[in-house]
Write a protein that holds these residues in place. Structure first.
Motif, short mmCIF file in Angstrom:
data_model
loop_
_atom_site.label_atom_id
_atom_site.label_comp_id
_atom_site.label_asym_id
_atom_site.label_seq_id
_atom_site.Cartn_x
_atom_site.Cartn_y
_atom_site.Cartn_z
N VAL A 411 30.34 47.88 40.21
CA VAL A 411 30.23 46.99 39.06
C VAL A 411 29.26 45.84 39.37
N LYS A 412 29.37 45.27 40.55
CA LYS A 412 28.54 44.11 40.89
C LYS A 412 27.07 44.47 41.08
N GLU A 413 26.77 45.75 41.30
CA GLU A 413 25.36 46.17 41.37
C GLU A 413 24.62 45.79 40.09
N THR A 414 25.29 45.92 38.97
CA THR A 414 24.65 45.63 37.68
C THR A 414 25.13 44.35 37.04
N ASP A 415 26.36 43.93 37.38
CA ASP A 415 26.98 42.76 36.73
C ASP A 415 27.63 41.88 37.79
N PRO A 416 26.83 41.10 38.52
CA PRO A 416 27.40 40.29 39.61
C PRO A 416 28.36 39.22 39.15
N ASP A 417 28.38 38.92 37.84
CA ASP A 417 29.26 37.86 37.35
C ASP A 417 30.68 38.34 37.08
N VAL A 418 30.95 39.64 37.17
CA VAL A 418 32.29 40.17 36.90
C VAL A 418 33.21 39.87 38.08
N LEU A 419 34.41 39.37 37.79
CA LEU A 419 35.36 38.95 38.81
C LEU A 419 36.61 39.82 38.77
N PHE A 420 37.25 39.97 39.93
CA PHE A 420 38.46 40.79 40.05
C PHE A 420 39.54 39.99 40.78
N LEU A 421 40.70 39.84 40.12
CA LEU A 421 41.86 39.17 40.71
C LEU A 421 42.87 40.22 41.15
N ALA A 422 43.28 40.17 42.42
CA ALA A 422 44.24 41.13 42.95
C ALA A 422 45.66 40.62 42.78
N GLU A 423 46.47 41.35 42.00
CA GLU A 423 47.88 41.02 41.87
C GLU A 423 48.62 41.85 42.91
N ALA A 424 48.62 41.33 44.14
CA ALA A 424 49.17 42.11 45.26
C ALA A 424 50.15 41.25 46.04
N PHE A 425 51.42 41.26 45.63
CA PHE A 425 52.47 40.59 46.39
C PHE A 425 52.97 41.60 47.41
N THR A 426 52.32 41.64 48.55
CA THR A 426 52.61 42.69 49.51
C THR A 426 52.41 42.15 50.92
N ARG A 427 52.32 43.03 51.89
CA ARG A 427 52.18 42.62 53.28
C ARG A 427 50.87 41.84 53.48
N PRO A 428 50.90 40.84 54.37
CA PRO A 428 49.70 40.03 54.57
C PRO A 428 48.46 40.83 54.94
N ALA A 429 48.61 41.84 55.78
CA ALA A 429 47.44 42.61 56.20
C ALA A 429 46.75 43.25 55.00
N MET A 430 47.52 43.79 54.07
CA MET A 430 46.93 44.42 52.89
C MET A 430 46.31 43.38 51.97
N MET A 431 46.96 42.25 51.78
CA MET A 431 46.42 41.20 50.92
C MET A 431 45.07 40.72 51.45
N HIS A 432 45.00 40.50 52.75
CA HIS A 432 43.74 40.02 53.34
C HIS A 432 42.66 41.09 53.28
N GLN A 433 43.03 42.34 53.49
CA GLN A 433 42.01 43.39 53.45
C GLN A 433 41.47 43.60 52.04
N LEU A 434 42.32 43.47 51.03
CA LEU A 434 41.83 43.55 49.65
C LEU A 434 40.80 42.47 49.38
N ALA A 435 41.03 41.28 49.93
CA ALA A 435 40.05 40.20 49.78
C ALA A 435 38.77 40.52 50.52
N ARG A 436 38.90 41.04 51.72
CA ARG A 436 37.70 41.33 52.52
C ARG A 436 36.80 42.36 51.83
N ILE A 437 37.40 43.39 51.22
CA ILE A 437 36.59 44.47 50.68
C ILE A 437 35.95 44.12 49.34
N GLY A 438 36.36 43.00 48.72
CA GLY A 438 35.63 42.63 47.52
C GLY A 438 36.38 41.91 46.43
N PHE A 439 37.72 41.87 46.47
CA PHE A 439 38.43 41.17 45.39
C PHE A 439 38.06 39.69 45.40
N THR A 440 37.78 39.19 44.22
CA THR A 440 37.30 37.82 44.07
C THR A 440 38.39 36.80 44.36
#
Length: 675
Positions: A411-440
């Motif tokens: 999506v960001k290749e064509t629309d860098p202004d699009v944002l993604f919020l992760a609703e992930a109440f889960t283990r810290p490792a998964m929450m941090h990895q979701l952020a690392r891979i691209g969630f805004t």
């Protein structure tokens, strides 16, 4: 063995770097991004470092000189400020600094009593260095540098007169800006993805359009986008920036859940009637799937008009992206391979024991990833075309990480202004990895952090990881009514709003918070009684505010304060201060390079008056330990004269928090000291 030229000087611990450079660090347009590194070399010669900062179009900016920072002698810092969205890169270049080496050596030898004869080689070396700089200087500075070099060689002058021109303040300032760089040693290139400012700062308001219909004869009527748009001016008046909508798609009829279903994890509490609206997260029916609008809400054109009305009021729409399907979703018939089939041939529904969600089928990403990936991207682009630039993603931790990494950056290749919020109440490792891979942005554990120690610990964790993980502090959600709100009384609603709005640059509320809704479906549950997830829930907004039973004016004031103070739009500058009462918390935020600072003292107990004394970390505020300064309470208007130690008394039934604007005598340096 091949000699590594890039290892000539020592550079370690470069930041911000995410997973050794596997993913991009994050910033927003206009944000002050600190770049740090440990830089050193053998021997005693001086070393220096620069940041080479490159824009998305390949344009390279001027070198950003790094300066020593903190108590470690080899730690260096510079600040870069991106001015556009996209993928930036940076590298650190360490280099030998012969001018600084020469300057130090000459001063030390002169102080030791050495004369011109002993310093002959030093003076000639200095002259040659000045001539090297003069070769690239303009006419004015070429002349001054040449004169200083000639003075160093002039044996008819006293030693003081020979070195004075070269060591003058003006010339040293010029040499600092035009150094001689030798043995340049670069690091690899590291990426920084720069989003628009809304990625870091914003106030979110969640509401269900279907509950914004009229009440006829005591019976609520299903709302539409047109009736829901009538609610938008009040949301804008409270100062919110983002209107978040749950799924707006057709809702399944098979196994539809009725009111207060959360009490009955094994099934429905009664026979579902024709007026039971079901859960918006049970997406899809014969009326359409993820690319369709629920007919009772209106048409796609009505949705576009809702988006336009929202923008006209200075806000934008965030839409729920929930990748799951009701049993009668078109996907189930057309692509049964996108789901998990049990041994008996039935499709597996969602479960979170003891809860059962017979109205929802989870998607299986392993059977036909190519087809499913393409379909989700198509759906996202449908809503992008309808004006949506923010997606709140439901339960991303239950889907593969590689899928999200692919989707977000596609999506960001064509629309860098699009944002993604992760609703992930889960283990810290998964929450941090979701952020690392691209969630805004990410939902957080803020809702469950109520004691001072755990709030401070969590705040420090988030500020430390601000280079890739941005929090969104929701005080409540349709799923989460924390016990502190159930039993804390109206003051606790103020307390949690202050903490969320002042600590995090992005925060949010789910509608009904301003009416102090606090009744759970049963003791020990965080589910609301008469949950809006399963039924229409119209509210008398005007009546509550007219009767003084609404928190809306307070929320409005908090959002006004946030807009007036750039310091509150930061995450990296969050710092906590000592206070001698565990039921009080004290923290501050500053705006780099300006005189804007906000200091908050908040009670954590909504029932009792709290008294304490602060012990402020004055350098964090850019002040000396002995200085006095004025503060103004942005909620009450009261003014005080403060210093390091200050008496505080807060009555939660009057005002549970001080939100002080700090009147600083000078701009705050960046970054503030790490404590």
């Amino acid at each position: 063995m091949t000699r590594r030229a890039d290892l000539r000087l020592g550079i370690t611990d470069v930041a911000p770097v995410v997973s050794c450079g596997s993913f991009s660090a994050r910033a927003v347009v206009g944000e002050h991004l600190p770049v740090t590194a440990t830089v050193f070399r053998e021997g005693h010669d001086a070393v220096a470092a620069d940041v080479v900062w490159t824009a998305p179009d390949g344009t390279r900016g001027p070198l950003n000189r790094m300066r020593r920072y903190g108590e470690e002698p080899d730690r260096w810092l510079s600040t870069v400020v991106p001015d556009r969205e996209g993928r930036w890169t940076f590298r650190v270049e360490a280099w030998s600094d012969p001018l600084a080496t020469w300057h130090h050596a000459v001063e030390v030898k002169i102080e030791a009593g050495q004369g011109p004869g002993e310093l002959a080689n030093d003076l000639e070396e200095g002259a040659q260095l000045l001539e090297r700089v003069a070769a690239d200087a303009d006419a004015e500075w070429r002349g001054r540098l040449t004169e200083a070099a000639e003075a160093l060689r002039d044996g008819s002058r006293t030693l003081h007169d020979r070195v004075a021109p070269a060591l003058s303040t003006a010339l040293q300032r010029y040499l600092d800006e035009h150094p001689v760089r030798e043995l340049v040693t670069p690091t690899p290139e590291y990426e920084v993805w720069v989003d628009r400012p809304r990625a870091l700062y914003g106030s979110w308001y969640e509401f269900f359009p279907r509950s914004e219909g009229p009440v006829v004869g005591g019976v609520p009527v299903h709302g539409t986008f047109r009736t829901a748009s009538d609610r938008l001016p009040a949301v804008a008046e409270m100062g919110f920036d983002v209107v978040y909508l749950p799924p707006v798609h057709p809702i399944g009829t098979v196994n539809r859940k009725g009111p207060n279903t959360a009490q009955f994890p094994g099934g429905n509490p009664h026979e579902i009637g024709p007026d039971d609206v079901g859960s918006p997260w049970a997406i899809g029916s014969a009326e359409g799937g993820h690319d369709a609008v629920h007919p009772q809400l209106g048409t796609m054109e009505d949705f576009r008009a809702f988006v336009a009305r929202t923008r006209g009021l200075g806000m934008e729409v965030a839409l729920d992206l929930a990748l799951q399907a009701a049993p009668d979703h078109p996907w189930v018939k057309e692509h049964p391979e996108w789901f998990t089939t049990k041994p008996d041939g039935t499709i597996a529904y969602a479960e979170n024991p003891p809860k059962k969600y017979q109205d929802i089928y989870p998607v299986n990403f392993d059977n036909d990833p190519e087809g499913l990936y393409a379909e989700v991207l198509r759906v996202v682009r449908v809503w992008m075309d309808a004006g949506v630039r923010i997606f709140r993603v439901d339960n991303p931790h239950t889907k593969p990480l590689d899928f999200w990494h692919w989707l977000i950056w596609k999506v960001k290749e064509t629309d860098p202004d699009v944002l993604f919020l992760a609703e992930a109440f889960t283990r810290p490792a998964m929450m941090h990895q979701l952020a690392r891979i691209g969630f805004t942005q990410s939902y957080t554990y803020f809702t469950w952090r109520t004691a001072r120690e755990e709030i401070e610990e969590y705040g420090r964790e988030l500020a430390t990881n601000a280079h890739y993980m941005r929090p969104n502090f929701f005080v409540n959600t349709p799923d989460i009514l924390h016990a502190s709100l159930q039993y804390g009384g109206p003051p606790m609603f103020k307390i949690r709003a202050v903490l969320a709005a002042m600590m995090s640059p992005t925060w949010g509320v789910y509608s009904g918070y301003e009416l102090y809704e606090h009744v759970a479906v049963k003791p020990g549950s965080e589910e609301y009684l008469d949950s809006e997830k399963y039924q229409l829930r119209p509210r008398d907004w005007a009546g509550a505010e007219a009767a003084g039973r609404s928190l809306a004016p307070y929320l409005r004031r908090l959002n006004e304060i946030r807009r007036q103070h750039p310091a509150l739009q930061q995450l990296r500058t969050l710092r906590f201060h000592r206070v001698d009462n565990p039921n009080l918390i004290c923290f501050s935020k500053t705006d780099p390079g300006s005189q804007d600072a906000v200091l908050v003292v908040c009670a954590l107990d909504g029932q009792n008056r709290q008294i304490g004394t602060t012990g402020l970390d004055m350098p964090t505020l850019g002040l000396d330990w002995h200085e006095r300064f004025a503060v103004t309470d942005e909620v009450t208007g009261a003014r005080y004269d403060w210093g390091q130690f200050n008496y505080v008394e807060l009555d939660p039934y009057w005002e549970p928090a001080h939100v002080f604007s700090v009147h600083l005598p000078r701009p705050v340096t960046w970054p503030p000291p790490v404590r």
